[in-house]
Scaffold this motif. Structure first.
Motif, PDB file in Angstrom:
ATOM      1  N   LYS A 184      -5.680   7.873   8.037  1.00 37.40           N
ATOM      2  CA  LYS A 184      -4.452   7.420   8.679  1.00 37.40           C
ATOM      3  C   LYS A 184      -4.081   8.412   9.779  1.00 37.40           C
ATOM      4  O   LYS A 184      -4.265   9.609   9.570  1.00 37.40           O
ATOM      5  CB  LYS A 184      -3.305   7.335   7.655  1.00 37.40           C
ATOM      6  CG  LYS A 184      -3.512   6.339   6.536  1.00 37.40           C
ATOM      7  CD  LYS A 184      -2.344   6.354   5.534  1.00 37.40           C
ATOM      8  CE  LYS A 184      -2.259   7.672   4.781  1.00 37.40           C
ATOM      9  NZ  LYS A 184      -1.162   7.675   3.765  1.00 37.40           N
ATOM     10  N   THR A 205       0.873  -1.173   0.000  1.00 41.69           N
ATOM     11  CA  THR A 205       0.000   0.000   0.000  1.00 41.69           C
ATOM     12  C   THR A 205       0.907   1.219   0.000  1.00 41.69           C
ATOM     13  O   THR A 205       1.911   1.278   0.720  1.00 41.69           O
ATOM     14  CB  THR A 205      -0.954   0.028   1.205  1.00 41.69           C
ATOM     15  OG1 THR A 205      -0.215  -0.071   2.419  1.00 41.69           O
ATOM     16  CG2 THR A 205      -1.959  -1.117   1.113  1.00 41.69           C
ATOM     17  N   LEU A 209       0.617  -4.010   9.990  1.00 40.00           N
ATOM     18  CA  LEU A 209       1.278  -4.125   8.692  1.00 40.00           C
ATOM     19  C   LEU A 209       2.780  -3.981   8.871  1.00 40.00           C
ATOM     20  O   LEU A 209       3.269  -3.466   9.882  1.00 40.00           O
ATOM     21  CB  LEU A 209       0.782  -3.043   7.726  1.00 40.00           C
ATOM     22  CG  LEU A 209      -0.608  -3.181   7.112  1.00 40.00           C
ATOM     23  CD1 LEU A 209      -1.703  -2.870   8.131  1.00 40.00           C
ATOM     24  CD2 LEU A 209      -0.748  -2.260   5.896  1.00 40.00           C
ATOM     25  N   ALA A 257       0.813   2.262  10.190  1.00 43.40           N
ATOM     26  CA  ALA A 257       0.850   0.912   9.616  1.00 43.40           C
ATOM     27  C   ALA A 257       1.285  -0.113  10.650  1.00 43.40           C
ATOM     28  O   ALA A 257       0.684  -1.188  10.778  1.00 43.40           O
ATOM     29  CB  ALA A 257       1.781   0.893   8.413  1.00 43.40           C
ATOM     30  N   PRO A 294      -2.693  -8.404   7.462  1.00 43.40           N
ATOM     31  CA  PRO A 294      -1.834  -7.218   7.549  1.00 43.40           C
ATOM     32  C   PRO A 294      -0.340  -7.531   7.519  1.00 43.40           C
ATOM     33  O   PRO A 294       0.441  -6.775   6.920  1.00 43.40           O
ATOM     34  CB  PRO A 294      -2.252  -6.585   8.887  1.00 43.40           C
ATOM     35  CG  PRO A 294      -3.686  -6.985   9.047  1.00 43.40           C
ATOM     36  CD  PRO A 294      -3.765  -8.384   8.492  1.00 43.40           C
ATOM     37  N   HIS A 318       3.239  -1.210   3.968  1.00 43.95           N
ATOM     38  CA  HIS A 318       2.791   0.152   3.698  1.00 43.95           C
ATOM     39  C   HIS A 318       4.004   1.059   3.562  1.00 43.95           C
ATOM     40  O   HIS A 318       4.924   1.025   4.389  1.00 43.95           O
ATOM     41  CB  HIS A 318       1.874   0.683   4.794  1.00 43.95           C
ATOM     42  CG  HIS A 318       1.428   2.091   4.519  1.00 43.95           C
ATOM     43  ND1 HIS A 318       0.551   2.394   3.489  1.00 43.95           N
ATOM     44  CD2 HIS A 318       1.769   3.273   5.085  1.00 43.95           C
ATOM     45  CE1 HIS A 318       0.356   3.699   3.462  1.00 43.95           C
ATOM     46  NE2 HIS A 318       1.086   4.265   4.412  1.00 43.95           N
ATOM     47  N   PHE A 376      -6.149   1.066   7.252  1.00 42.31           N
ATOM     48  CA  PHE A 376      -5.156   0.058   6.847  1.00 42.31           C
ATOM     49  C   PHE A 376      -5.806  -1.323   6.739  1.00 42.31           C
ATOM     50  O   PHE A 376      -5.555  -2.066   5.780  1.00 42.31           O
ATOM     51  CB  PHE A 376      -4.009   0.010   7.860  1.00 42.31           C
ATOM     52  CG  PHE A 376      -3.147   1.236   7.879  1.00 42.31           C
ATOM     53  CD1 PHE A 376      -2.156   1.420   6.932  1.00 42.31           C
ATOM     54  CD2 PHE A 376      -3.319   2.207   8.858  1.00 42.31           C
ATOM     55  CE1 PHE A 376      -1.349   2.549   6.947  1.00 42.31           C
ATOM     56  CE2 PHE A 376      -2.516   3.342   8.893  1.00 42.31           C
ATOM     57  CZ  PHE A 376      -1.532   3.512   7.940  1.00 42.31           C
ATOM     58  N   ALA A 412       6.033  -1.861   7.653  1.00 42.42           N
ATOM     59  CA  ALA A 412       6.090  -0.436   7.328  1.00 42.42           C
ATOM     60  C   ALA A 412       7.430  -0.067   6.725  1.00 42.42           C
ATOM     61  O   ALA A 412       8.484  -0.531   7.181  1.00 42.42           O
ATOM     62  CB  ALA A 412       5.838   0.406   8.573  1.00 42.42           C
ATOM     63  N   ASP A 445       1.911   7.363   8.345  1.00 41.72           N
ATOM     64  CA  ASP A 445       2.230   6.205   7.510  1.00 41.72           C
ATOM     65  C   ASP A 445       2.935   5.099   8.298  1.00 41.72           C
ATOM     66  O   ASP A 445       2.380   4.023   8.507  1.00 41.72           O
ATOM     67  CB  ASP A 445       3.088   6.647   6.319  1.00 41.72           C
ATOM     68  CG  ASP A 445       2.309   7.485   5.320  1.00 41.72           C
ATOM     69  OD1 ASP A 445       1.241   7.027   4.890  1.00 41.72           O
ATOM     70  OD2 ASP A 445       2.754   8.597   4.993  1.00 41.72           O
TER      71      ASP A 445
END
Length: 239
Positions: free
Chosen positions: A155, A9, A194, A189, A172, A177, A161, A196, A185
């Motif tokens: 975000k 992403t 996620l 994330a 995730p 990301h 996310f 990052a 960000d």
């Protein structure tokens, strides 16, 4: 560092292109348009005053933090009302905004790197901004675009996310990301589970008192290189 990445992403503003020149051009174009179509508004709200009005609208409407287009509309509507202008000018003025908003000039590394990354894994745009990739002419590089306005939250909220991961049909932990903002960000994330990547184009020190992101690069070319190496290594190991 070795982890399984199946999709990316990607933030847009200040990640794929710089926003500052876009913002400055928007202000100039809207002011010039108002000078022609509503001189009283242009006189009462020159660029600096219009900027202050926009900041006041943002501060007064925290419930719209995810909808920058709505906040822009409120700003222009207020300026027109306060200058006794015809409110029929609102939609044409907003079209000037959207036309300029979507004239983007990508960083020199961005398009080639984006093409390389998208050839490796699905790439989805995940943005708090109001750029339209179709109008920018860049939508072919992405499997979808998810904006804060569409989602209903911005975000670093975990939900946006997670919504992107759901659309990618991936957990995730298998989504990376990538974005320029340490909090919105990278930290956002990581908080959502996620992986990052902080795109640190300015060579700044990590500013947050929490764990650093999984990856940090100065440009998207370095990320594309890392993905090439990582995915090749993973494929070799799987074989």
């Amino acid at each position: 560092m070795n982890f399984d990445i199946r999709a990316v992403t990607l933030d847009l503003d200040d990640t794929l292109w710089p926003f500052a020149p876009i913002g400055a051009r928007i202000e100039q174009k809207i002011h010039a348009w108002l000078e022609q179509h509503s001189p009283a508004t242009a006189a009462r709200f020159p660029i600096a005053v219009m900027r202050t009005l926009r900041e006041q609208a943002f501060a007064a409407n925290p419930h719209l933090v995810h909808d920058l287009s709505a906040l822009r509309r409120l700003t222009l509507e207020h300026a027109l009302r306060e200058s006794d202008a015809d409110l029929a000018l609102l939609d044409p003025a907003l079209e000037i905004f959207h036309a300029e908003r979507n004239k983007v000039e990508c960083y020199p590394d961005a398009l080639d790197a984006l093409t390389r990354i998208a050839a490796r894994v699905p790439v989805a745009a995940l943005t708090n901004g109001n750029a339209d990739l179709a109008r920018c002419g860049l939508d072919a590089h992405f499997v979808f675009q998810l904006g804060a306005r569409e989602h209903g939250a911005a975000k670093p909220q975990a939900s946006i996310f997670h919504a992107a991961c759901a659309r990618l049909a991936l957990p995730p932990a298998q989504v990376l990301h990538v974005g320029d903002h340490p909090l919105m960000d990278a930290a956002g994330a990581m908080g959502a589970g996620l992986r990052a990547c902080w795109l640190n184009r300015q060579g700044l020190a990590w500013p947050l008192d929490q764990a650093r992101p999984d990856l940090e690069f100065a440009d998207l070319t370095a990320l594309a290189d890392w993905l090439d190496t990582h995915l090749d290594t993973k494929d070799t190991a799987a074989a």
